[in-house]
Scaffold this motif. Sequence first.
Motif, PDB file in Angstrom:
ATOM      1  N   GLU A  13       0.838  -1.190   0.000  1.00 38.27           N
ATOM      2  CA  GLU A  13       0.000   0.000   0.000  1.00 38.27           C
ATOM      3  C   GLU A  13       0.878   1.248   0.000  1.00 38.27           C
ATOM      4  OE1 GLU A  13      -3.136  -0.500  -0.559  1.00 38.27           O
ATOM      5  OE2 GLU A  13      -2.625  -2.628  -0.447  1.00 38.27           O
ATOM      6  N   PRO A  14       0.327   2.423  -0.337  1.00 36.82           N
ATOM      7  CA  PRO A  14       1.129   3.658  -0.351  1.00 36.82           C
ATOM      8  C   PRO A  14       1.816   3.885   0.989  1.00 36.82           C
ATOM      9  CG  PRO A  14      -1.011   4.038  -1.372  1.00 36.82           C
ATOM     10  CD  PRO A  14      -1.064   2.660  -0.774  1.00 36.82           C
ATOM     11  N   LEU A  15       2.993   4.477   0.939  1.00 41.22           N
ATOM     12  CA  LEU A  15       3.782   4.696   2.140  1.00 41.22           C
ATOM     13  C   LEU A  15       3.013   5.498   3.185  1.00 41.22           C
ATOM     14  CD1 LEU A  15       6.492   4.433   3.596  1.00 41.22           C
ATOM     15  CD2 LEU A  15       7.254   6.485   2.383  1.00 41.22           C
ATOM     16  N   SER A  16       2.270   6.508   2.735  1.00 40.90           N
ATOM     17  CA  SER A  16       1.512   7.336   3.679  1.00 40.90           C
ATOM     18  C   SER A  16       0.495   6.505   4.447  1.00 40.90           C
ATOM     19  CB  SER A  16       0.806   8.473   2.940  1.00 40.90           C
ATOM     20  OG  SER A  16      -0.072   7.965   1.944  1.00 40.90           O
ATOM     21  N   LEU A  17      -0.145   5.544   3.768  1.00 43.28           N
ATOM     22  CA  LEU A  17      -1.132   4.687   4.434  1.00 43.28           C
ATOM     23  C   LEU A  17      -0.447   3.728   5.402  1.00 43.28           C
ATOM     24  CD1 LEU A  17      -4.011   3.710   4.811  1.00 43.28           C
ATOM     25  CD2 LEU A  17      -3.726   2.251   2.788  1.00 43.28           C
ATOM     26  N   ARG A  18       0.696   3.213   5.007  1.00 37.10           N
ATOM     27  CA  ARG A  18       1.420   2.298   5.898  1.00 37.10           C
ATOM     28  C   ARG A  18       1.845   3.011   7.186  1.00 37.10           C
ATOM     29  NH1 ARG A  18       6.135   0.757   2.844  1.00 37.10           N
ATOM     30  NH2 ARG A  18       5.421   1.696   0.898  1.00 37.10           N
ATOM     31  N   LYS A  19       2.262   4.252   7.062  1.00 35.59           N
ATOM     32  CA  LYS A  19       2.634   5.011   8.256  1.00 35.59           C
ATOM     33  C   LYS A  19       1.412   5.276   9.137  1.00 35.59           C
ATOM     34  CE  LYS A  19       4.908   8.361   6.126  1.00 35.59           C
ATOM     35  NZ  LYS A  19       5.771   9.551   5.949  1.00 35.59           N
ATOM     36  N   GLU A  20       0.255   5.521   8.502  1.00 32.06           N
ATOM     37  CA  GLU A  20      -0.990   5.688   9.268  1.00 32.06           C
ATOM     38  C   GLU A  20      -1.302   4.413  10.038  1.00 32.06           C
ATOM     39  OE1 GLU A  20      -3.026   8.118   9.839  1.00 32.06           O
ATOM     40  OE2 GLU A  20      -2.711   9.647   8.296  1.00 32.06           O
ATOM     41  N   TRP A  21      -1.118   3.256   9.391  1.00 36.30           N
ATOM     42  CA  TRP A  21      -1.397   1.979  10.055  1.00 36.30           C
ATOM     43  C   TRP A  21      -0.473   1.772  11.252  1.00 36.30           C
ATOM     44  CZ3 TRP A  21      -1.954  -1.776   5.259  1.00 36.30           C
ATOM     45  CH2 TRP A  21      -3.214  -1.549   4.665  1.00 36.30           C
ATOM     46  N   MET A  22       0.795   2.096  11.072  1.00 37.14           N
ATOM     47  CA  MET A  22       1.740   1.965  12.187  1.00 37.14           C
ATOM     48  C   MET A  22       1.300   2.829  13.360  1.00 37.14           C
ATOM     49  SD  MET A  22       5.326   2.052  10.026  1.00 37.14           S
ATOM     50  CE  MET A  22       6.381   2.063  11.484  1.00 37.14           C
ATOM     51  N   HIS A  27       6.687   8.683  18.338  1.00 36.93           N
ATOM     52  CA  HIS A  27       7.605   8.554  17.198  1.00 36.93           C
ATOM     53  C   HIS A  27       6.838   8.263  15.913  1.00 36.93           C
ATOM     54  CE1 HIS A  27      11.726   6.824  15.689  1.00 36.93           C
ATOM     55  NE2 HIS A  27      11.195   7.696  14.858  1.00 36.93           N
ATOM     56  N   THR A  28       5.881   7.337  15.956  1.00 38.71           N
ATOM     57  CA  THR A  28       5.120   7.021  14.744  1.00 38.71           C
ATOM     58  C   THR A  28       4.263   8.206  14.308  1.00 38.71           C
ATOM     59  OG1 THR A  28       3.328   6.000  16.056  1.00 38.71           O
ATOM     60  CG2 THR A  28       5.062   4.542  15.208  1.00 38.71           C
ATOM     61  N   LYS A  29       3.824   9.015  15.267  1.00 41.06           N
ATOM     62  CA  LYS A  29       3.055  10.213  14.902  1.00 41.06           C
ATOM     63  C   LYS A  29       3.935  11.215  14.174  1.00 41.06           C
ATOM     64  CE  LYS A  29      -0.306  13.475  16.750  1.00 41.06           C
ATOM     65  NZ  LYS A  29      -1.062  13.907  17.967  1.00 41.06           N
ATOM     66  N   ARG A  30       5.170  11.395  14.646  1.00 39.25           N
ATOM     67  CA  ARG A  30       6.105  12.291  13.947  1.00 39.25           C
ATOM     68  C   ARG A  30       6.420  11.753  12.560  1.00 39.25           C
ATOM     69  NH1 ARG A  30       8.936  12.023  18.847  1.00 39.25           N
ATOM     70  NH2 ARG A  30      10.595  10.791  17.834  1.00 39.25           N
ATOM     71  N   LEU A  31       6.460  10.429  12.445  1.00 43.17           N
ATOM     72  CA  LEU A  31       6.788   9.798  11.175  1.00 43.17           C
ATOM     73  C   LEU A  31       5.786  10.177  10.084  1.00 43.17           C
ATOM     74  CD1 LEU A  31       9.021   7.744  10.310  1.00 43.17           C
ATOM     75  CD2 LEU A  31       7.297   5.956  10.568  1.00 43.17           C
ATOM     76  N   HIS A  53       4.713  12.942   9.367  1.00 41.87           N
ATOM     77  CA  HIS A  53       5.042  14.238   8.768  1.00 41.87           C
ATOM     78  C   HIS A  53       6.487  14.315   8.302  1.00 41.87           C
ATOM     79  CE1 HIS A  53       1.211  15.397  10.476  1.00 41.87           C
ATOM     80  NE2 HIS A  53       1.630  15.022  11.668  1.00 41.87           N
ATOM     81  N   GLU A  54       7.244  13.226   8.468  1.00 35.96           N
ATOM     82  CA  GLU A  54       8.642  13.243   8.064  1.00 35.96           C
ATOM     83  C   GLU A  54       8.800  12.722   6.649  1.00 35.96           C
ATOM     84  OE1 GLU A  54      10.721  10.970  10.986  1.00 35.96           O
ATOM     85  OE2 GLU A  54      10.915  12.647  12.373  1.00 35.96           O
ATOM     86  N   ARG A  55       9.725  13.304   5.925  1.00 39.39           N
ATOM     87  CA  ARG A  55      10.028  12.827   4.577  1.00 39.39           C
ATOM     88  C   ARG A  55      10.800  11.519   4.677  1.00 39.39           C
ATOM     89  NH1 ARG A  55      12.565  17.246   0.716  1.00 39.39           N
ATOM     90  NH2 ARG A  55      12.184  15.494  -0.701  1.00 39.39           N
ATOM     91  N   THR A  56      10.549  10.657   3.713  1.00 37.55           N
ATOM     92  CA  THR A  56      11.218   9.359   3.708  1.00 37.55           C
ATOM     93  C   THR A  56      12.051   9.198   2.453  1.00 37.55           C
ATOM     94  OG1 THR A  56       9.172   8.462   2.787  1.00 37.55           O
ATOM     95  CG2 THR A  56       9.519   8.184   5.138  1.00 37.55           C
ATOM     96  N   ASP A  57      12.860   8.185   2.431  1.00 38.87           N
ATOM     97  CA  ASP A  57      13.782   7.945   1.330  1.00 38.87           C
ATOM     98  C   ASP A  57      13.032   7.520   0.079  1.00 38.87           C
ATOM     99  OD1 ASP A  57      15.850   7.313  -0.312  1.00 38.87           O
ATOM    100  OD2 ASP A  57      16.446   5.495   0.769  1.00 38.87           O
ATOM    101  N   PRO A  58      13.069   8.336  -1.014  1.00 38.53           N
ATOM    102  CA  PRO A  58      12.334   7.963  -2.232  1.00 38.53           C
ATOM    103  C   PRO A  58      12.752   6.599  -2.759  1.00 38.53           C
ATOM    104  CG  PRO A  58      13.132  10.232  -2.366  1.00 38.53           C
ATOM    105  CD  PRO A  58      13.784   9.603  -1.165  1.00 38.53           C
ATOM    106  N   ALA A  59      14.018   6.252  -2.596  1.00 38.63           N
ATOM    107  CA  ALA A  59      14.489   4.955  -3.116  1.00 38.63           C
ATOM    108  C   ALA A  59      13.846   3.795  -2.402  1.00 38.63           C
ATOM    109  CB  ALA A  59      16.010   4.863  -2.983  1.00 38.63           C
TER     110      ALA A  59
END
Length: 221
Positions: free
Chosen positions: A10-19, A171-175, A177-183
């Motif tokens: 799933e999209p990275l943004s959704l995965r971070k929401e799940w975490m 930490h997961t809440k801050r995640l 809004h944090e940029r992640t590695d495009p690669a």
Amino acid sequence: MVVTKVEKLEPLSLRKEWMNDLAEAIAFLESLNLAHGDLRPENILLDRNRLKLSDFDCAAKIGTNYEACMALYSRILNSNDVDQGECGTFGFLSPRTEQFALGSLFYLINYGFEVYGDRCLTEDPYEHSPKVVDLLQNMEFPKLDGDPLIDSVIEKCWHHKYVTVSELAAHTKRLLHERTDPAGSNGEGNREEGNNGLKSPVKLSFIVWWRMVMGRLIHGV
């Protein structure tokens, strides 16, 4: 051996929401001096793209003997674990046990398979699970080669670096809004390397996979 492999995450943004969904849910229990005690995919519901906890039968006060969950979402204590419970048991319910389970769930969400679920560790498939237990007991984990920010959270969970689950949830809440590695944003990394033991993979989307898990649970009930 047939392995279910997620072809597209799933999209990275959704995965971070799940975490964050899972971390905040466990942090709320922690605020009540409780631990869930049985964190695994079968006890997590997918509701309109949000994750929710279920099955609180094993929830108990922090400090209670940890008996319900099994590897991959818990680990047996070895002789190096101090003041966490009797060696050879799963120890006491605590932020340590809850975040370890969350780390394994975060791994599943971001890699598309469970810990060591992408390979055969032994020639005999029936010996695979005992081998995983041994690896986890010795704190040996799969290589993390996905997004570095997410991998950092998983690594900290497995090595119980968060003093409380509330700290993890922050930490997961801050995640979010944090940029992640495009690669690494697609979660693929170098996943194809080291999969020589994979046999007969079945590929499907992550949400379809999760619904399959829940379907098996409902059918069993």
